[in-house]
Design a protein around this motif. Structure first.
Motif, PDB file in Angstrom:
ATOM      1  N   TYR A   9      -7.337  -0.427 -11.530  1.00 56.96           N
ATOM      2  CA  TYR A   9      -7.887  -1.426 -10.608  1.00 56.96           C
ATOM      3  C   TYR A   9      -8.796  -2.393 -11.358  1.00 56.96           C
ATOM      4  O   TYR A   9      -9.413  -2.041 -12.377  1.00 56.96           O
ATOM      5  CB  TYR A   9      -8.652  -0.749  -9.477  1.00 56.96           C
ATOM      6  N   VAL A  47      -5.536  -4.441  -7.525  1.00 59.71           N
ATOM      7  CA  VAL A  47      -4.725  -3.683  -8.486  1.00 59.71           C
ATOM      8  C   VAL A  47      -4.577  -4.500  -9.775  1.00 59.71           C
ATOM      9  O   VAL A  47      -4.372  -5.717  -9.747  1.00 59.71           O
ATOM     10  CB  VAL A  47      -3.345  -3.349  -7.898  1.00 59.71           C
ATOM     11  N   HIS A  76      -2.775   4.995  -3.219  1.00 58.04           N
ATOM     12  CA  HIS A  76      -3.863   4.019  -3.220  1.00 58.04           C
ATOM     13  C   HIS A  76      -5.008   4.491  -2.326  1.00 58.04           C
ATOM     14  O   HIS A  76      -4.767   5.104  -1.277  1.00 58.04           O
ATOM     15  CB  HIS A  76      -3.354   2.663  -2.715  1.00 58.04           C
ATOM     16  N   LYS A 102      -9.124   0.349  -0.225  1.00 57.80           N
ATOM     17  CA  LYS A 102      -8.489  -0.879  -0.719  1.00 57.80           C
ATOM     18  C   LYS A 102      -7.348  -1.348   0.183  1.00 57.80           C
ATOM     19  O   LYS A 102      -6.644  -2.294  -0.139  1.00 57.80           O
ATOM     20  CB  LYS A 102      -7.983  -0.667  -2.154  1.00 57.80           C
ATOM     21  N   PHE A 157       0.842  -1.203   0.000  1.00 58.42           N
ATOM     22  CA  PHE A 157       0.000   0.000   0.000  1.00 58.42           C
ATOM     23  C   PHE A 157       0.878   1.255   0.000  1.00 58.42           C
ATOM     24  O   PHE A 157       1.845   1.354   0.760  1.00 58.42           O
ATOM     25  CB  PHE A 157      -0.904   0.001   1.233  1.00 58.42           C
ATOM     26  N   CYS A 209      -2.546  -3.205  -1.037  1.00 62.11           N
ATOM     27  CA  CYS A 209      -3.682  -2.611  -1.755  1.00 62.11           C
ATOM     28  C   CYS A 209      -4.365  -3.705  -2.567  1.00 62.11           C
ATOM     29  O   CYS A 209      -3.717  -4.416  -3.340  1.00 62.11           O
ATOM     30  CB  CYS A 209      -3.210  -1.486  -2.673  1.00 62.11           C
TER      31      CYS A 209
END
Length: 591
Positions: free
Chosen positions: A532, A488, A470, A474, A465, A485
């Motif tokens: 994403y 992705v 980010h 998430k 992350f 995160c």
């Protein structure tokens, strides 16, 4: 780039190559031996199919499957299926059987449309069967018929492992549809190692690159085998179901490369059939038409066959008329339902002077008949102009038309008139060039050197992350206790990217924590750089399960995942970093 073991490296034992074209309207097969291919790549053996009367002989047979009451075995296929179904109708025994026509269109789907292994399809009269069974039985019939004809000269000479089979599919099909066809072929008894999926426009283009296909007096004084290296040309594969539009470029030694990915839609010949049905409904009404279709099945089948014949003959002569037989049963049903005479009704309708009925003969003015082509032609021409508006294609001066629908004078005239400055080439027997080209591809898969990707492909990854980069929504703590995160998009390749046959485009690492296996989700997008996996337009299209074959339960398992996109299907190579073992696998697009 690394080169993975691929289809292009498995050609040494292909002593006999067979091609199967399960088309929307018509289907067929072809085969060639290695020694024949080496002396003349265009040499092929095909079958000439006969209708029951013997008056109609074609290189393909109708895509009709008559399935026994058990729903698992095939009673007949093609012209035989139509004829045997008529006999069942005469005996009143049809209700226990399944009669399928033009079922291939069930697989036409674009990105995001679900196709499942357990999906069912309905026959002509609404009775469902498992789609995989119907496709599998049909492919098996074509393969067995082809091998029976080829086998007369190969018993004891060629081993089953030395026979390779190519199944053709439209280039605009989704990855899931291609996989469905492959699994149906495997269900028909074709092993993975002996099976190749070929794209129909590519196959047709390959064949035409080997032959002189211009005849004196034909439209387009161009020979495809004489085009200089580097020449771009459009391929229009117009079939019964779909119309594929692709742009190819000539290479050395009769090879070609794709310079614009396949596009198109479901605007093929059956769109005209649907317009004919709509015309009949406007004349006799929906109730009478549906009653005729379900109660007079034999007459309905006969009328479909007659319309198919008239459709192929239709020209753009506005002064002519097209005559065809209309079953007396349809006329009687109309007269009974409306208490009017159909002949009189036509004379007082919008079709007065345009459609005449004399007993069971209907004469339709060419003006009305050609209008049945309008939707299909308009969509096709509009799409071709859109493709040609690409600035990189301003030097395109040749268009190759293949597929059964390309033999239609109406479509030919529309294309040539709409695209001024472009020479239109239509090969002899345009409906069979896909089969013949599929044999060339089967003997030499490297004939296609490059392809262009339609989508951006990637996998769902969870990097560390990054604050301020980010979104907080998430953020999560991974099994390794790192803050990561979610969702992705780990991109492998980009839409519009050129990929070479047999080359790995990219390798990524996947990790599994204290697991025996790991599930990798595959995503696709029409955008170049999705961020994403849950972004708009980004769709999950398949899964890849990586199973470990030992009991090493370390805290983290690392797998190297390499993807090959240069073939007609996506192939994956996995390497378990713990054991060093590698294996080739495919993505599951059917869930």
């Amino acid at each position: 780039m690394a080169v993975m073991a691929s289809d292009s490296q498995k050609t040494t034992k292909r002593l006999l190559v067979g091609a199967i074209d399960l088309g929307t309207t018509f289907s067929g097969w072809a085969f060639s031996f290695k020694h024949d291919y080496d002396s003349d790549p265009t040499k092929a053996t095909t079958k000439h199919w006969q209708s029951k009367s013997g008056t109609l002989v074609t290189e393909k047979t109708p895509t009709c499957a008559l399935v026994n009451p058990d729903g698992k075995t095939l009673k007949a296929f093609g012209y035989d299926a139509e004829n045997e179904y008529r006999e069942l109708l005469d005996k009143g025994e049809e209700d226990n059987y399944f009669f399928f026509k033009r079922f291939k269109m069930k697989l036409y789907s674009k990105i995001g449309k679900d196709l499942k292994r357990d999906m069912t399809i309905e026959d002509e009269f609404g009775r469902p069967l498992l789609a995989a069974d119907v496709f599998g039985m049909s492919i098996k019939f074509l393969v067995d018929d082809m091998l029976n004809n080829a086998g007369k000269g190969i018993d004891g000479i060629i081993k089953p492992s030395e026979i390779h089979l190519v199944v053709t599919v439209p280039a605009i099909w989704s990855d899931a549809a291609k996989q469905f066809m492959r699994e149906a072929a495997e269900k028909a008894g074709i092993s993975k190692e002996r099976l190749t999926i070929a794209l129909e426009p590519e196959a047709a283009s390959l064949y035409c690159r080997h032959v002189h296909i211009h005849k004196p007096g034909e439209i387009g004084n161009v020979s495809m085998n004489k085009l200089p290296i580097g020449t771009k040309y459009i391929v229009v594969d117009a079939g019964g179901g779909t119309i594929d539009v692709t742009v190819h470029e000539t290479g050395s030694e009769h090879t070609l490369r794709e310079v614009k990915p396949a596009s198109g839609g479901d605007w093929g010949g059956i769109m005209i059939d649907k317009e004919f049905e709509n015309l009949l409904i406007r004349i006799v009404g929906q109730t009478v038409f549906e009653k005729f279709k379900h109660e007079e099945k034999e007459d309905w089948i006969d009328m479909q066959r007659e319309f198919e014949s008239r459709k192929r003959e239709t020209t753009v002569d506005s002064d002519g008329k097209t005559g065809m037989r209309i079953p007396a049963s349809l006329i009687d049903l109309y007269n009974q339902d409306s208490q009017l005479d159909l002949c009189t009704s036509l004379a007082s309708s919008q079709y007065d002077g345009l459609i005449e009925l004399r007993r069971d003969k209907m004469k339709i003015s060419n003006k009305v008949f050609v209008q049945l082509f309008d939707k299909s032609v308009t969509k096709t021409i509009g799409h071709l102009k859109s493709v040609l508006s690409d600035g990189t294609l301003k030097d395109v001066r040749v268009l190759l038309m293949v597929g059964g629908y390309s033999e239609s004078p109406v479509l030919q005239r529309a294309v040539t008139e709409a695209l001024s400055g472009i020479k239109v080439v239509i090969p002899v027997d345009a409906s069979s060039v896909v089969l013949r080209g599929a044999l060339i591809y089967g003997h030499n898969p490297t004939s296609i050197s490059e392809r262009i990707l339609k989508y951006t492909y990637g996998i769902d990854i969870a990097p560390r992350f990054r604050e301020g980069v980010h979104p907080e929504s998430k953020r999560f703590e991974g099994p390794d206790h790192c803050i990561r995160c979610a969702n992705v998009f780990g991109k492998f390749v980009t839409t519009g990217q050129t990929v070479k046959t047999g080359e790995t485009q990219k390798t990524k690492k996947c990790c599994a924590y204290r697991q025996a296996d790991v599930l990798v989700k595959i995503y696709a997008s029409e955008r170049e750089d999705p961020v994403y996996c849950d972004d708009d337009g980004c769709l999950e299209i398949g899964k890849l399960r990586i199973a470990f074959d030992d009991e090493n339960n370390t805290s983290m398992r690392e797998v190297s995942l390499s993807m090959l996109f240069g073939g007609t299907e996506i192939t994956v190579e996995l390497e378990d970093k713990c054991t060093g073992k590698k294996k080739i696998t495919t993505v599951d697009f059917l869930g």
